[in-house]
Design an enzyme around this catalytic site. Structure first.
Site, mmCIF file in Angstrom:
data_model
loop_
_atom_site.group_PDB
_atom_site.id
_atom_site.type_symbol
_atom_site.label_atom_id
_atom_site.label_comp_id
_atom_site.label_asym_id
_atom_site.label_seq_id
_atom_site.Cartn_x
_atom_site.Cartn_y
_atom_site.Cartn_z
ATOM 1 N N VAL A 166 8.167 -4.609 6.858
ATOM 2 C CA VAL A 166 6.808 -4.183 6.555
ATOM 3 C C VAL A 166 5.982 -5.457 6.402
ATOM 4 O O VAL A 166 6.529 -6.539 6.220
ATOM 5 C CB VAL A 166 6.719 -3.300 5.288
ATOM 6 C CG1 VAL A 166 7.340 -1.930 5.530
ATOM 7 C CG2 VAL A 166 7.353 -3.974 4.091
ATOM 8 N N SER A 167 4.667 -5.334 6.484
ATOM 9 C CA SER A 167 3.811 -6.517 6.545
ATOM 10 C C SER A 167 3.520 -7.174 5.204
ATOM 11 O O SER A 167 3.265 -8.367 5.144
ATOM 12 C CB SER A 167 2.492 -6.163 7.226
ATOM 13 O OG SER A 167 2.738 -5.762 8.548
ATOM 14 N N THR A 168 3.525 -6.397 4.118
ATOM 15 C CA THR A 168 3.181 -6.973 2.812
ATOM 16 C C THR A 168 4.181 -6.545 1.744
ATOM 17 O O THR A 168 4.880 -5.545 1.894
ATOM 18 C CB THR A 168 1.770 -6.526 2.353
ATOM 19 O OG1 THR A 168 1.794 -5.123 2.099
ATOM 20 C CG2 THR A 168 0.711 -6.856 3.396
#
Length: 190
Positions: free
Chosen positions: A8-10
């Site tokens: 996931v990105s964050t």
């Protein structure tokens, strides 16, 4: 061995949805990270690529979890292929251990590249038309106003910090320094 790569990105985002989708595949090792997919400089991705051995299968929930750019995706697949490691993407139903999966991979890569090239072409055409018609294009410039000048003057005189000046002028860091550079260049100070 069945290996999974989950991203996931964050840090605030949750990998639960991807992990749930992968439960049915008897995964022996999971590489999980919370980092942007803007490039392949990701510790868990690199560890997975190094760990994978001949005969292993790497499972991903979708192509976008492995790579955001076609070239990055194809390079990762090439690295896996060189080690005789297959890739399975659940969302796109791609399995590179089959001829059909390899074909679908090529189709997805070509479509993705076509989409990127088309966007670039439309952008270039729009810029060319704007130039031809003498119209501005791109983001509108933020004008240097009295608020900026007051904050800039106080900052240069040492009365306030750069952070205080940015806040006073209502700019974020990058915008503040760009405006300072533009202003000083216009005044011949740079």
């Amino acid at each position: 061995m069945n290996i999974a790569y989950v991203r996931v990105s964050t840090k605030e985002q949750n990998t639960g949805r991807q992990l749930e989708a992968l439960k049915a595949y008897e995964i022996g090792k999971i590489y999980e990270e919370k980092i942007s997919g803007k490039d392949t400089n990701r510790p868990e991705l690199q560890a997975m690529l190094e760990f994978a051995r001949e005969g292993d299968i790497v499972y991903i929930e979708s192509i976008s979890r492995l790579a955001r750019h076609t070239l990055d995706f194809l390079n990762i697949v090439e690295q896996l292929n060189a080690k005789n490691v297959s890739l399975v993407s659940l969302k796109e139903s791609i399995d590179t251990s089959t001829p059909q999966g390899k074909f679908m991979l090529s189709v997805f890569a070509a479509l993705s590249q076509l989409e990127r090239d088309t966007i670039k072409q439309r952008q270039r055409e729009g810029i060319d038309l704007a130039l031809k018609e003498n119209r501005p294009y791109g983001r509108p410039k933020i004008e240097i106003d009295d608020k900026f000048m007051e904050a800039y003057t106080q900052w240069k005189a040492g009365g306030i910090t750069a952070v205080q000046a940015m806040t006073q002028a209502g700019f974020k860091k990058n915008t503040w320094y760009k405006r300072v550079k533009d202003y000083e260049k216009a005044k011949g100070q740079v």
